[in-house]
Enzyme design. Sequence first.
Site, PDB file in Angstrom:
ATOM      1  N   GLU A 118       3.637   4.784  -4.765  1.00  0.00           N
ATOM      2  CA  GLU A 118       4.236   3.788  -5.652  1.00  0.00           C
ATOM      3  C   GLU A 118       4.051   4.541  -7.004  1.00  0.00           C
ATOM      4  OE1 GLU A 118       1.518   0.173  -5.609  1.00  0.00           O
ATOM      5  OE2 GLU A 118       2.695  -0.539  -3.842  1.00  0.00           O
ATOM      6  N   ARG A 175      -7.386 -14.622   2.852  1.00  0.00           N
ATOM      7  CA  ARG A 175      -8.753 -15.138   3.094  1.00  0.00           C
ATOM      8  C   ARG A 175      -8.935 -15.851   1.915  1.00  0.00           C
ATOM      9  NH1 ARG A 175     -11.028 -11.928  -0.651  1.00  0.00           N
ATOM     10  NH2 ARG A 175     -10.248  -9.788  -0.538  1.00  0.00           N
TER      11      ARG A 175
HETATM   12  P1  ADP Z   1      -7.520  -2.901  -3.320  1.00  0.00           P
HETATM   13  O1  ADP Z   1      -6.918  -3.595  -1.851  1.00  0.00           O
HETATM   14  O2  ADP Z   1      -7.988  -1.762  -2.995  1.00  0.00           O
HETATM   15  O3  ADP Z   1      -7.946  -3.906  -3.928  1.00  0.00           O
HETATM   16  P2  ADP Z   1      -4.782  -3.132  -4.604  1.00  0.00           P
HETATM   17  O4  ADP Z   1      -3.539  -2.848  -4.083  1.00  0.00           O
HETATM   18  O5  ADP Z   1      -5.167  -4.785  -4.573  1.00  0.00           O
HETATM   19  O6  ADP Z   1      -6.071  -2.397  -3.924  1.00  0.00           O
HETATM   20  O7  ADP Z   1      -4.910  -2.705  -6.066  1.00  0.00           O
HETATM   21  C1  ADP Z   1      -6.182  -2.679  -6.863  1.00  0.00           C
HETATM   22  C2  ADP Z   1      -5.832  -2.363  -8.439  1.00  0.00           C
HETATM   23  O8  ADP Z   1      -5.789  -1.083  -8.320  1.00  0.00           O
HETATM   24  C3  ADP Z   1      -4.727  -3.210  -9.026  1.00  0.00           C
HETATM   25  O9  ADP Z   1      -5.402  -4.675  -9.338  1.00  0.00           O
HETATM   26  C4  ADP Z   1      -4.521  -2.504 -10.092  1.00  0.00           C
HETATM   27  O10 ADP Z   1      -5.542  -2.498 -11.050  1.00  0.00           O
HETATM   28  C5  ADP Z   1      -4.562  -1.059  -9.704  1.00  0.00           C
HETATM   29  N1  ADP Z   1      -3.124  -0.539  -8.941  1.00  0.00           N
HETATM   30  C6  ADP Z   1      -2.807  -0.575  -7.723  1.00  0.00           C
HETATM   31  N2  ADP Z   1      -1.387  -0.380  -7.679  1.00  0.00           N
HETATM   32  C7  ADP Z   1      -1.015   0.179  -8.916  1.00  0.00           C
HETATM   33  C8  ADP Z   1       0.018   0.596  -9.396  1.00  0.00           C
HETATM   34  N3  ADP Z   1       1.396   0.880  -8.569  1.00  0.00           N
HETATM   35  N4  ADP Z   1       0.220   1.021 -10.628  1.00  0.00           N
HETATM   36  C9  ADP Z   1      -1.118   0.643 -11.431  1.00  0.00           C
HETATM   37  N5  ADP Z   1      -2.067   0.306 -10.929  1.00  0.00           N
HETATM   38  C10 ADP Z   1      -2.187   0.055  -9.758  1.00  0.00           C
END
Ligand code: ADP
Length: 450
Positions: free
Chosen positions: A200, A291
């Site tokens: 990403e 959830r």
């Molecule tokens: P998880 O399921 O492990 O919690 P997430 O996809 O929800 O993972 O991402 C958790 C955090 O990681 C986000 O809130 C953000 O802080 C950071 N993050 C995730 N994807 C990106 C991205 N494309 N660019 C910058 N930060 C990201």
Amino acid sequence: MFDKVLIANRGEIALRINRACHEMGIKTVAIHSTADANAMHVRMADESVCVGPPLARDSYLNIPAIVTACEITGAQAVHPGYGFLSENAKFAEIIEEHGITFIGPKPAHIRLMGDKIEAKKAVKRLGIPVVPGSDGGIATDEEALKVAAEIGYPLIVKAAAGGGGRGMKVARDESELAIALATARSEAKAAFGDDAVYLERYLQLPRHIEIQVLADSNGKVVHLGERDCSLQRRHQKVWEEAGSPALNPEARDKIGKIVTDALGELGYLGVGTIEFLYENGEFYFIEMNTRLQVEHPVTEMITGLDLVREQLRVAHGGLIGFDQSDVTYSGHAIECRINAENPKTFRPSPGLIKDFHVPGGLGVRVDSAAYSGYRIPPNYDSLIGKLIVHGKNRTECLMRLRRSLSEFVIDGIETTIPLFQALVNEKDIIDGDYSIHWLEKYLKRQQEAG
Ligand code: ADP
């Protein structure tokens, strides 16, 4: 309505669910490990069943023991809380096969959203904006290099099965890509038994803004506004707010409509949260949680709705008793996750709580299963309570938070309360001016200053 519900969880969330059930006249069954025999969630429930030894794998994740507990007690439904089995599609299927209601979405939707690659493809098709990136999994380093050149650097390698901030690695340029891929893969394999990863674009200064939704079996979907969870450490939320200091009502309504239309088309059921990164006025989907979330109370405080009650109602086939236009937001709410950890090193600090006194008064809510004399077992996560404050606006909310933190007494162990006491006086926090990187930078500065 159900007569009896089994709560397949522990700690503050088990108590939270127990409260909603009791208010509705529903009997409750607690499950517990041998380490939790005297825990508050066991004492507050009408019945309890020991499902195994301390290791979560053998107790709170022990599906045969939990199904047996339902059968012994005659529980008609299972509420999984968050964590543990809450996003385990197989568990939801097994429960339903036994004629018991799983309080959550359909197993197919849990499975879909649990695979972040498939989830992203699905929501994109449904019209939800996503972070630019690879359209699917990345098989080889060569493929990664090619796709990365199209997306541009910096980028982030993420695990398809990811959760809890694990399996994520940033690559600032081409030279960092191979190592980021290898580390994300091995972390994902170790944590989830699945090393599928995707790429990403790494957003520079976004906020984390998520939309809470509720759907019934008649296809009605409403959203309950947003939560801002930008204050994070190691991609894990620390402080959450409703609403977001960065969003206006028009932006909220716009993204809310996109989300509810999409989930309506999907035929979603129950509560769910669509998580976005928000930068320069644009939303980018990152994942959906199928959830109840840790931070759900801030939404409850400003909407006046009991999300667990709504979950129970729609799981039982009841319909949402209000329309989108009936959802109103009153004031502002902030939640601080109080962990049993050293506030500087974040090393877990289990052990005996000698003294426990919670703040109170107008607009203060503490969700916790701790008490004076409680011994925190070392086997589970370190969340020991959530302090949630509500005020008529953000300024009043911060004043109330400062006051509540000064009243909170937890003696005998280390907690993250001192961190929040410092944060609540930081100018950027007071101004609501922070991105997902703010807290890490702040902690680094503190560490360097000794
Ligand atoms: P998880 O399921 O492990 O919690 P997430 O996809 O929800 O993972 O991402 C958790 C955090 O990681 C986000 O809130 C953000 O802080 C950071 N993050 C995730 N994807 C990106 C991205 N494309 N660019 C910058 N930060 C990201």
